[in-house]
Design an enzyme around this catalytic site. Structure first.
Site, mmCIF file in Angstrom:
data_model
loop_
_atom_site.group_PDB
_atom_site.id
_atom_site.type_symbol
_atom_site.label_atom_id
_atom_site.label_comp_id
_atom_site.label_asym_id
_atom_site.label_seq_id
_atom_site.Cartn_x
_atom_site.Cartn_y
_atom_site.Cartn_z
ATOM 1 C CE LYS A 131 -74.264 -2.906 104.080
ATOM 2 N NZ LYS A 131 -74.266 -1.547 103.491
ATOM 3 C CG ASN A 156 -70.291 -6.131 105.473
ATOM 4 O OD1 ASN A 156 -69.253 -6.503 104.962
ATOM 5 N ND2 ASN A 156 -70.747 -4.904 105.321
ATOM 6 C CG HIS A 198 -70.111 -0.368 96.571
ATOM 7 N ND1 HIS A 198 -68.958 -0.076 97.267
ATOM 8 C CD2 HIS A 198 -71.025 -0.756 97.494
ATOM 9 C CE1 HIS A 198 -69.149 -0.298 98.554
ATOM 10 N NE2 HIS A 198 -70.402 -0.693 98.723
#
Length: 456
Positions: A119, A142, A188
């Site tokens: 990303k 981000n 995660h």
């Protein structure tokens, strides 16, 4: 959204939390900041907060402070399943993140890009294509600048954002004109209870989209395609394994862009693209088809692809020493990123793996390890887990320090081999960030080179 005289708690004093606190204060809110970290780690931030009349509490999450608020703005790294958040929610206090806060003050169209891997590259690449076309674009989220720092400007033609799953957890009104999702692979899992939960959070990117918006999806990703039927916007697919009717596909060293409104199929030779590796062909396709949908000329896209070099710490060549090539992929903080990095190499690889474990195990890597990895150097808190998951498939050698890992990798490698730092873990057991870890790797490699040259 009216903030004047409202009581607002900002939880987490990272980059986005710090920016949110200052933004809220300028909007007239009564702001207090809370971070569970040690107060001594925030001397610079404390000075600025004091100068702006913002109170703060460190070291714990006092429940009584949470329950006195009209609004809570939580930073991405802070889980909202902690008791103070749950009690605030039960009391009817709205809990949002910086992304949602900023969105409520922005009228500029947004293209938001998410995915487990790629990303940052795709966001940066799309931003560069748009800038070359002459579009006045804000690139952030981000990466780089938090969106809330743009909210008081709101004067550009377009916003291109990198968006993480943590940010998507706390959206409610966020509605990007364009949504791009690159992949969903294990990551995660120390925060999410399952891959299903992680995938559902990622796909929230599209939950507010309507038929006049657009979505760019990886047709090769089973998780993305599972949730595709729920997307209402105009869908473009990209694939490295199959031909698509609308979007982009890779075949025989070429990328084909199929965009119905332009009534033309465009072709880009892989050799004309500076980025290398099959994972980067996916990033290129996602950025290119988004750019076409945004009205960018094909010639502009092609020109940028010929010159765009990629990102620091992402499969970045460092040095060659005695015929051994060293690559820095410190940004490879999950198994999906490592799998994609390994897929770009055909020569034998000595792989440096480890750091702080993120859950989910390392079995995902087995096929690529069988194909190309000759030796693993395991480091950090995760080294025992790495050994347990992978030692039946390749030699796994555990070492105690990062410097020892790089030197050992050099000793285990032979002429023609690759030494790859691609940790599949976060850096926080040894470093403050993946960037610091990557810089340390470069420093040690260059130290080895100087020592070798000194002997010759």
């Amino acid at each position: 959204m009216k903030l004047k005289d409202r009581n607002v708690l900002v939880v987490g004093l990272g980059k986005s939390g710090f920016s949110s606190a200052l933004f809220l204060k300028r909007q007239g809110a009564n702001v207090i900041v809370n971070d569970i970290g040690d107060e001594k780690s925030f001397e610079r931030e404390k000075k600025v907060l004091k100068e702006n009349g913002i109170d703060f509490v460190f070291g714990k999450h006092p429940e009584e402070i949470f329950l006195k608020q009209d609004l809570i703005v939580v930073s991405p790294g802070v889980p909202t399943n902690r008791e103070p958040f749950l009690k605030a929610h039960d009391k009817g206090i709205e809990i949002i993140g910086e992304l949602e806060l900023a969105y409520r003050f922005i009228s500029t169209p947004i293209v938001a890009i998410t995915g487990t891997n790629g990303k940052t590259t795709t966001t940066t690449l799309l931003g560069e294509i748009l800038k070359k076309e002459g579009v006045n674009v804000f690139v952030g989220g981000n990466i780089g600048i938090p969106l809330v720092e743009y909210a008081e400007d709101d004067s550009r033609d377009l916003v291109v954002l990198e968006v993480s799953s943590f940010q998507l957890e706390t959206i409610s009104h966020f509605h990007p004109y364009g949504g791009v999702i690159l992949n969903i692979t294990p990551d995660h899992l120390d925060r999410y209870t399952s891959m299903e939960e992680y995938a559902e959070v990622k796909m929230r990117l599209f939950e507010r989209q309507e038929t006049f918006d657009f979505a760019v999806l990886n047709a090769d990703d089973k998780w993305i395609m599972k949730y595709k039927p729920a997307i209402l916007s105009d869908i473009f697919l990209f694939s490295v394994s199959t031909v698509v009717d609308k979007g982009a596909y890779y075949k025989n060293g070429r990328i084909y862009l199929v965009h119905p409104s332009s009534n033309q199929e465009y072709v880009i030779q892989e050799g004309d693209i500076r980025l290398k590796g099959i994972h980067n062909m996916e990033n290129v396709m996602a950025a290119a088809i988004s750019a076409l949908e945004l009205g960018v000329k094909f010639d502009t896209i092609k020109e940028v692809l010929q010159n765009f070099e990629g990102l620091h710490h992402r499969v970045e060549f460092v040095e060659e020493i005695e015929g051994i090539s060293f690559y820095n992929d410190s940004k490879g903080t999950n198994v999906g990123a490592v799998e994609r990095a390994l897929a770009g190499f055909n020569n034998p690889v000595v792989l440096i793996l480890g750091g702080r474990d993120k859950g989910g195990g390392y079995d995902f890597l087995i096929d690529q390890i069988k194909r190309t990895v000759k030796h693993i150097i395991a480091i950090g808190e995760a080294k025992d887990n790495i050994y347990n998951d992978l030692h039946n498939y390749v030699t796994v050698e555990k070492v105690n320090s990062f410097e020892d890992a790089v030197y050992t990798a050099f000793r285990r490698a032979e002429r023609g081999d690759i030494v790859l730092l691609s940790p599949a873990c976060s850096s926080f057991d040894m470093f403050t960030s993946y960037a610091e870890r990557g810089e340390k790797f470069i420093e040690i490699v260059r130290k080895i080179k100087a020592e070798v040259n000194g002997k010759n």
